[in-house]
Design an enzyme around this catalytic site. Structure first.
Site, PDB file in Angstrom:
ATOM      1  CD  GLU A 101      43.697  73.341  28.809  1.00 57.12           C
ATOM      2  OE1 GLU A 101      42.967  73.464  27.902  1.00 57.12           O
ATOM      3  OE2 GLU A 101      43.780  74.308  29.600  1.00 57.12           O
ATOM      4  CB  SER A 111      47.809  80.591  43.036  1.00 53.34           C
ATOM      5  OG  SER A 111      48.766  79.494  43.531  1.00 53.34           O
ATOM      6  CE  LYS A 147      44.731  76.219  37.014  1.00 54.04           C
ATOM      7  NZ  LYS A 147      45.468  75.653  38.110  1.00 54.04           N
TER       8      LYS A 147
HETATM    9  C1  LIG Z   1      46.945  75.701  38.095  1.00 57.21           C
HETATM   10  C2  LIG Z   1      47.413  76.352  39.240  1.00 57.21           C
HETATM   11  C3  LIG Z   1      48.525  77.202  39.431  1.00 57.21           C
HETATM   12  C4  LIG Z   1      49.346  77.210  37.987  1.00 57.21           C
HETATM   13  O1  LIG Z   1      48.610  78.118  37.066  1.00 57.21           O
HETATM   14  P1  LIG Z   1      49.055  79.720  36.533  1.00 57.21           P
HETATM   15  O2  LIG Z   1      48.309  79.703  35.281  1.00 57.21           O
HETATM   16  O3  LIG Z   1      50.541  79.589  36.666  1.00 57.21           O
HETATM   17  O4  LIG Z   1      48.385  80.345  37.629  1.00 57.21           O
HETATM   18  C5  LIG Z   1      48.932  77.794  40.365  1.00 57.21           C
HETATM   19  N1  LIG Z   1      48.299  77.749  41.583  1.00 57.21           N
HETATM   20  C6  LIG Z   1      47.470  76.963  41.736  1.00 57.21           C
HETATM   21  C7  LIG Z   1      46.968  76.644  43.290  1.00 57.21           C
HETATM   22  C8  LIG Z   1      46.692  76.209  40.651  1.00 57.21           C
HETATM   23  O5  LIG Z   1      45.662  75.509  40.860  1.00 57.21           O
END
Ligand SMILES: *Cc1c(COP(=O)(O)O)cnc(C)c1O
Length: 369
Positions: free
Chosen positions: A103, A356, A81
């Site tokens: 948000e 992610s 993010k």
């Molecule tokens: C917020 C988040 C997501 C989901 O958000 P996307 O916009 O779909 O990438 C996925 N993995 C993590 C670790 C997050 O913090």
């Protein structure tokens, strides 16, 4: 100005009062020159910690299969993010905005936004549903430590959907001074394109690193909440038609798998809704996937068949979470664990997974199960 359409999806479904702000944003974005990109590249390197490595699992992957991880969990603040937050904060500076609103659901985007606001010295207001504030108390404390004001949202399900509506409402009222820093590839045009561009650094690096390791993967797998980490990594491989792109939604929040077309938060996409078009509540063990909408480009990639979308259950994600921790010494985010779960049984030899984020934030949730 472009239309921001992805097939039948995207666009701008907003009150008239927001159109000038969206046009200012788009014009500012298109006018950015080499100096912006240099400053962004420098921050990616020195502040975020890019490029993130690709790591090949040694014990996680089943016999006869190779699983590679793109390590976005190693980014500053623990997830992808920050890639988006840093880029948009830089853009807000160029637009002369000294106040940022955002948000947040799980609090991860709120923390990333509060982080960059501290770095750039701008006022930060984060809207968060009161139910999410209760579930994600450590992230509320983090945002406050970083100097942000956290505004509880007390209506509806008191989660991300309502928090997003409130952030947009604030923006409409304060559009002269305020920048709205959206957290995923959702919202009215140009946000889906802007956030995609900022996250596509994941895919650019991953493609280059794959080639250095020998060849492109057979499949690229990423979890899909709003869809930003998935679009970010897919972007690097879209033209490689031999590479399968697989998005994994939470089974209880499958906006693509069980959704229908509709409008939410300023754009047309595929949504979880009932037959009358009322938005349904999403459910997932991972707060970051718990959103009834999804970025419009994913809906288009689904319809054209370039990407496919599958689901993972809470239990499957939990099993993959424990397996990665025990076999590789890496604690993944519960969101990413959905992608890991499907990577394990996908019929492909070499699979690249977008890891992610890291799972420290999820320990309480995992222990409670
Ligand atoms: C917020 C988040 C997501 C989901 O958000 P996307 O916009 O779909 O990438 C996925 N993995 C993590 C670790 C997050 O913090």
């Amino acid at each position: 100005m472009s239309t921001g359409l992805y097939g039948a999806y995207g666009g701008r479904y907003v009150p008239e009062t927001l159109i000038p702000a969206l046009e200012e944003l788009e014009a500012g974005w298109r006018a950015l020159g080499e100096d912006f990109h240099q400053e962004l590249a420098e921050l990616q390197r020195t502040y975020i910690g890019r490029p993130t490595p690709i790591y090949e699992t040694v014990r996680f992957a089943p016999e006869g299969k190779r699983i590679l991880l793109k390590r976005e969990d190693l980014c500053h603040t623990g997830a992808h993010k920050i890639n988006n937050a840093v880029g948009q904060a830089l853009l807000a500076q160029r637009l002369g905005k000294r106040r940022i609103v955002a948000e947040t659901g799980a609090g991860q985007h709120g923390v990333a936004t509060a982080t960059v606001c501290a770095r750039f010295g701008v006022e930060c207001v984060v809207y968060m549903g009161s139910e999410d504030m209760r579930r994600q108390a450590p992230n509320v404390e983090r945002m406050k430590l970083l100097g942000a004001e956290v505004q509880p949202v007390e209506f509806g399900t008191r989660t991300l959907k309502e928090a997003t509506s409130e952030a947009i409402r604030d923006w409409i009222s304060n559009v002269e001074t305020t920048y709205y820093l959206i957290g995923s590839v959702v919202g009215p045009h140009p946000y889906p394109e802007l956030v995609r561009e900022l996250q596509s650094v994941i895919g650019r690096e991953a493609r280059e690193q794959s080639l250095e390791l020998g060849r492109l993967p057979d499949a690229v797998v990423a979890c899909v909440g709003g869809g930003s980490n998935a679009i970010g990594i897919f972007a690097g491989f879209l033209d490689d038609t031999d590479v399968r792109l697989v998005g994994v939604e939470a089974e209880g929040a499958a906006s693509l798998g069980s959704g229908r077309p509709g409008v939410l938060h300023g754009a047309r996409s595929s949504l979880l809704a009932d037959e009358d078009g009322q938005i349904a509540d999403a459910h997932s063990i991972s707060a970051g996937l718990d959103y009834p909408g999804v970025g419009p480009e994913h809906a288009h990639l689904r319809d054209t068949g370039r990407a496919s979308y599958v689901t993972a259950t809470d239990d499957e994600a939990l099993a993959a979470f424990h397996r990665l921790a025990e076999t590789e010494g890496i604690i993944p985010a519960l969101e990413s664990s959905h992608a890991l779960a499907r990577a394990l049984d996908l019929d492909a030899e070499l699979v690249l997974v977008c890891l992610s984020g890291r799972g420290d934030k999820d320990l309480a949730e995992v222990l409670a199960h």
